[in-house]
Design a protein around this motif. Structure first.
Motif, PDB file in Angstrom:
ATOM      1  N   LYS B 140      -2.756   6.416  41.728  1.00 52.16           N
ATOM      2  CA  LYS B 140      -3.275   7.693  42.260  1.00 52.16           C
ATOM      3  C   LYS B 140      -4.585   8.059  41.551  1.00 52.16           C
ATOM      4  O   LYS B 140      -4.715   7.817  40.342  1.00 52.16           O
ATOM      5  N   PRO B 141      -5.534   8.657  42.270  1.00 51.49           N
ATOM      6  CA  PRO B 141      -6.823   8.991  41.645  1.00 51.49           C
ATOM      7  C   PRO B 141      -6.676   9.866  40.397  1.00 51.49           C
ATOM      8  O   PRO B 141      -7.467   9.763  39.469  1.00 51.49           O
ATOM      9  N   ALA B 142      -5.635  10.723  40.371  1.00 51.98           N
ATOM     10  CA  ALA B 142      -5.472  11.626  39.222  1.00 51.98           C
ATOM     11  C   ALA B 142      -4.860  10.931  38.001  1.00 51.98           C
ATOM     12  O   ALA B 142      -4.889  11.465  36.897  1.00 51.98           O
ATOM     13  N   SER B 143      -4.278   9.754  38.210  1.00 52.49           N
ATOM     14  CA  SER B 143      -3.647   9.055  37.084  1.00 52.49           C
ATOM     15  C   SER B 143      -4.715   8.479  36.163  1.00 52.49           C
ATOM     16  O   SER B 143      -5.849   8.255  36.563  1.00 52.49           O
ATOM     17  N   GLY B 144      -4.316   8.234  34.935  1.00 42.69           N
ATOM     18  CA  GLY B 144      -5.191   7.524  34.009  1.00 42.69           C
ATOM     19  C   GLY B 144      -4.562   6.192  33.677  1.00 42.69           C
ATOM     20  O   GLY B 144      -3.346   6.106  33.472  1.00 42.69           O
ATOM     21  N   SER B 145      -5.373   5.125  33.673  1.00 44.04           N
ATOM     22  CA  SER B 145      -4.804   3.823  33.332  1.00 44.04           C
ATOM     23  C   SER B 145      -5.669   3.140  32.282  1.00 44.04           C
ATOM     24  O   SER B 145      -6.844   3.479  32.109  1.00 44.04           O
ATOM     25  N   ALA B 146      -5.067   2.199  31.581  1.00 42.37           N
ATOM     26  CA  ALA B 146      -5.832   1.449  30.575  1.00 42.37           C
ATOM     27  C   ALA B 146      -5.193   0.096  30.331  1.00 42.37           C
ATOM     28  O   ALA B 146      -3.955  -0.034  30.337  1.00 42.37           O
ATOM     29  N   PHE B 147      -6.038  -0.912  30.158  1.00 40.23           N
ATOM     30  CA  PHE B 147      -5.564  -2.231  29.761  1.00 40.23           C
ATOM     31  C   PHE B 147      -6.272  -2.598  28.469  1.00 40.23           C
ATOM     32  O   PHE B 147      -7.501  -2.601  28.413  1.00 40.23           O
ATOM     33  N   VAL B 148      -5.505  -2.856  27.428  1.00 31.11           N
ATOM     34  CA  VAL B 148      -6.116  -3.240  26.143  1.00 31.11           C
ATOM     35  C   VAL B 148      -5.533  -4.573  25.677  1.00 31.11           C
ATOM     36  O   VAL B 148      -4.373  -4.882  25.953  1.00 31.11           O
ATOM     37  N   GLU B 149      -6.350  -5.345  25.017  1.00 35.25           N
ATOM     38  CA  GLU B 149      -5.907  -6.670  24.576  1.00 35.25           C
ATOM     39  C   GLU B 149      -6.591  -7.035  23.270  1.00 35.25           C
ATOM     40  O   GLU B 149      -7.740  -6.656  23.034  1.00 35.25           O
ATOM     41  N   VAL B 150      -5.878  -7.761  22.435  1.00 35.90           N
ATOM     42  CA  VAL B 150      -6.504  -8.375  21.267  1.00 35.90           C
ATOM     43  C   VAL B 150      -6.290  -9.875  21.371  1.00 35.90           C
ATOM     44  O   VAL B 150      -5.165 -10.353  21.543  1.00 35.90           O
ATOM     45  N   ALA B 151      -7.402 -10.623  21.343  1.00 35.39           N
ATOM     46  CA  ALA B 151      -7.347 -12.086  21.337  1.00 35.39           C
ATOM     47  C   ALA B 151      -8.246 -12.549  20.206  1.00 35.39           C
ATOM     48  O   ALA B 151      -9.087 -11.792  19.719  1.00 35.39           O
ATOM     49  N   ARG B 152      -8.043 -13.770  19.738  1.00 34.66           N
ATOM     50  CA  ARG B 152      -8.868 -14.264  18.627  1.00 34.66           C
ATOM     51  C   ARG B 152     -10.342 -14.245  19.025  1.00 34.66           C
ATOM     52  O   ARG B 152     -11.200 -13.906  18.246  1.00 34.66           O
ATOM     53  N   ARG B 153     -10.628 -14.687  20.224  1.00 35.14           N
ATOM     54  CA  ARG B 153     -11.965 -14.568  20.803  1.00 35.14           C
ATOM     55  C   ARG B 153     -11.767 -14.117  22.243  1.00 35.14           C
ATOM     56  O   ARG B 153     -10.760 -14.458  22.848  1.00 35.14           O
ATOM     57  N   HIS B 154     -12.740 -13.382  22.794  1.00 34.99           N
ATOM     58  CA  HIS B 154     -12.605 -12.965  24.190  1.00 34.99           C
ATOM     59  C   HIS B 154     -12.459 -14.219  25.057  1.00 34.99           C
ATOM     60  O   HIS B 154     -13.236 -15.153  24.934  1.00 34.99           O
ATOM     61  N   GLY B 155     -11.470 -14.215  25.928  1.00 33.59           N
ATOM     62  CA  GLY B 155     -11.258 -15.381  26.788  1.00 33.59           C
ATOM     63  C   GLY B 155     -10.137 -16.273  26.291  1.00 33.59           C
ATOM     64  O   GLY B 155      -9.601 -17.074  27.037  1.00 33.59           O
ATOM     65  N   ASP B 156      -9.790 -16.148  25.005  1.00 33.98           N
ATOM     66  CA  ASP B 156      -8.631 -16.890  24.495  1.00 33.98           C
ATOM     67  C   ASP B 156      -7.347 -16.247  25.015  1.00 33.98           C
ATOM     68  O   ASP B 156      -7.371 -15.147  25.556  1.00 33.98           O
ATOM     69  N   PHE B 157      -6.237 -16.929  24.790  1.00 35.81           N
ATOM     70  CA  PHE B 157      -4.957 -16.324  25.142  1.00 35.81           C
ATOM     71  C   PHE B 157      -4.793 -15.041  24.345  1.00 35.81           C
ATOM     72  O   PHE B 157      -5.100 -15.000  23.161  1.00 35.81           O
ATOM     73  N   GLY B 158      -4.280 -14.002  25.002  1.00 39.55           N
ATOM     74  CA  GLY B 158      -4.089 -12.735  24.315  1.00 39.55           C
ATOM     75  C   GLY B 158      -2.988 -12.845  23.270  1.00 39.55           C
ATOM     76  O   GLY B 158      -1.967 -13.500  23.493  1.00 39.55           O
ATOM     77  N   LEU B 159      -3.204 -12.214  22.109  1.00 43.76           N
ATOM     78  CA  LEU B 159      -2.126 -12.136  21.112  1.00 43.76           C
ATOM     79  C   LEU B 159      -1.159 -11.036  21.543  1.00 43.76           C
ATOM     80  O   LEU B 159       0.047 -11.238  21.585  1.00 43.76           O
ATOM     81  N   VAL B 160      -1.727  -9.876  21.829  1.00 43.60           N
ATOM     82  CA  VAL B 160      -0.940  -8.759  22.358  1.00 43.60           C
ATOM     83  C   VAL B 160      -1.797  -8.036  23.386  1.00 43.60           C
ATOM     84  O   VAL B 160      -3.001  -7.847  23.174  1.00 43.60           O
ATOM     85  N   GLU B 161      -1.182  -7.659  24.501  1.00 43.60           N
ATOM     86  CA  GLU B 161      -1.901  -6.823  25.460  1.00 43.60           C
ATOM     87  C   GLU B 161      -0.954  -5.760  25.989  1.00 43.60           C
ATOM     88  O   GLU B 161       0.251  -5.984  26.061  1.00 43.60           O
TER      89      GLU B 161
END
Lengths: 158, 257
Positions: B140-161
């Motif tokens: 919904k337009p009023a909702s707020g969403s976010a995707f966060v990730e930590v990987a050793r380098r951008h593009g590597d497999f995510g450690l945690v997301e």
């Protein structure tokens, strides 16, 4: 195993070959077409050395089978050189800025950057860094590669 | 899949390339879902204005999938069928409680992410089935969403997301929270207990800390070359706070990078 007939265009030339279905596109380019400019590093899509263009987009040739390139237009690093044999502006910029040392990663960088500059002829440093984030270089520390990309972009816009 | 073959981790007798099957590459809004064909390339999702408008969480997450050279070839169906617990799209689909449409010669079947993802790289997909379509619920337009990730380098497999979607009531408390985490369990996991903890409460530092503590209790990460289980557990707590804060600010109408 029976071969599979594939037809594709490589660096502007029509190619028709029979290949094993299991053959990687990167191996096909190097071993069947003898275009050894495309280098194979990690063979699992991490290092970027084997980057080529398929239908205009930069892709990993080690993550595609040759049969998947049937009917496609492929460009390798050999396509960059000018008709008179001189380096093109991007290759010249890499040379001028010492953007390579051992040179193993260079073909992948050149192919990644050449498609990037076609879409964005005036990139900022952050965009350049993002663009080359999918290519690994263990010699240069990347600074000179970034300088080279800036120079190449300027040459084009001039 | 090709890395698995190149490393001889998988040696299938036959491979059927569905890459040229027509009519499976599309993105359109259908009722309450953003419907995406299995053969739609990551890059098409990244560039899609419709995705950005209807499911900004997916637009934010897709940039974490490999690099451009990967996203030019990789498909949404492939990412889902691969069943990698650290992959971005399964995490987003799990958070949103989306649907996966499977097809075989007898017809179609719709499954939830919970039914589909079984364990590391293993899904409920049968040999005679293929993933046909992915349905991401529209945000919904009023909702707020976010995707966060930590990987050793951008593009590597995510450690945690972590993927989060929050709605706020007129009084400013959480009226709905959807939260999922990837990279720490054998499948992407909806953090239902944390969602319940947050529901109806007013967002503040103390509440986020509680959500973080509960997350650290719930996850069961393993150690590998890239990070120990303890590190991943700590990181899970931190990432839940980051995702919740970002999503909350967006739901309040603020902008965050």
């Amino acid at each position: 195993m029976d071969g599979v007939k594939i037809n594709l265009k490589v660096n502007g030339q029509d190619i028709s070959r029979e290949v094993d279905a299991r053959l990687l596109l990167s191996d096909f380019i190097r071993e069947n077409l003898l275009l050894t400019g495309t280098h194979i590093g990690c063979e699992h899509g991490v290092c970027g050395a084997c980057t080529i263009h398929v239908n205009g987009d930069p892709v990993r040739s080690c993550l595609m089978l040759a049969v998947q390139a049937d009917g496609c237009e492929v460009k390798t690093v050999e396509s960059l050189i000018q008709e008179n044999g001189d380096l093109n502006h991007l290759q010249q910029a890499f040379s001028d800025n010492h953007a390579l040392q051992c040179g193993f990663c260079t073909p992948g960088f050149l192919m990644t950057v050449s498609s990037f500059l076609e879409e964005n002829s005036n990139p900022c440093e952050a965009e350049i860094r993002k663009c080359i984030s999918g290519n690994l270089c263990r010699c240069t520390g990347y600074s000179n590669i970034i300088k080279a990309v800036k120079q190449a972009a300027q040459t084009v816009s001039n | 899949m090709i890395p698995l073959l190149n490393m001889r981790l998988s040696t299938p007798k036959y491979i059927i390339d569905i890459g040229r099957v027509g009519g499976l590459s599309y993105i359109h809004a259908d009722g309450e879902s953003l419907v995406i064909g299995a053969l739609t390339k990551h890059r098409d999702i990244e560039k899609s204005k419709l995705v950005k408008e209807k499911c900004p969480l997916l637009s934010e997450a897709i940039r974490w999938v490999g690099h451009e050279q990967i996203r030019n070839r990789g498909t949404v169906g492939g990412s889902i069928a691969h069943g990698d617990p650290s992959a971005e799209l399964p995490c987003v689909l799990t958070a949103l409680r989306g649907e996966i449409v499977l097809a075989d010669e007898n017809g179609e079947e719709i499954v939830s992410p919970e039914e589909f993802f079984l364990t590391y790289m293993l899904t409920s997909l049968q040999p005679d089935q293929l993933v046909k379509e992915i349905r991401f619920p529209i945000i919904k337009p009023a909702s707020g969403s976010a995707f966060v990730e930590v990987a050793r380098r951008h593009g590597d497999f995510g450690l945690v997301e972590v993927a989060a979607v929050v709605d706020l009531s007129e009084e400013g408390s959480f009226s709905e929270v959807k939260l999922a985490i990837g990279g720490v369990n054998s499948i992407p996991t909806a953090l239902e207990d944390v969602e319940r903890l947050l529901f109806g409460k007013e967002p503040n530092e103390e509440l986020f800390k509680k959500a973080s503590d509960l997350t650290m209790e719930l996850v069961e990460p393993e150690s590998d070359l890239h990070g120990t289980a303890e590190y991943r557990r700590e990181l899970s707590g931190t990432m839940v706070i980051r995702a919740l804060k970002k999503a909350t600010i967006r739901a309040q109408g603020g902008r965050v990078m």
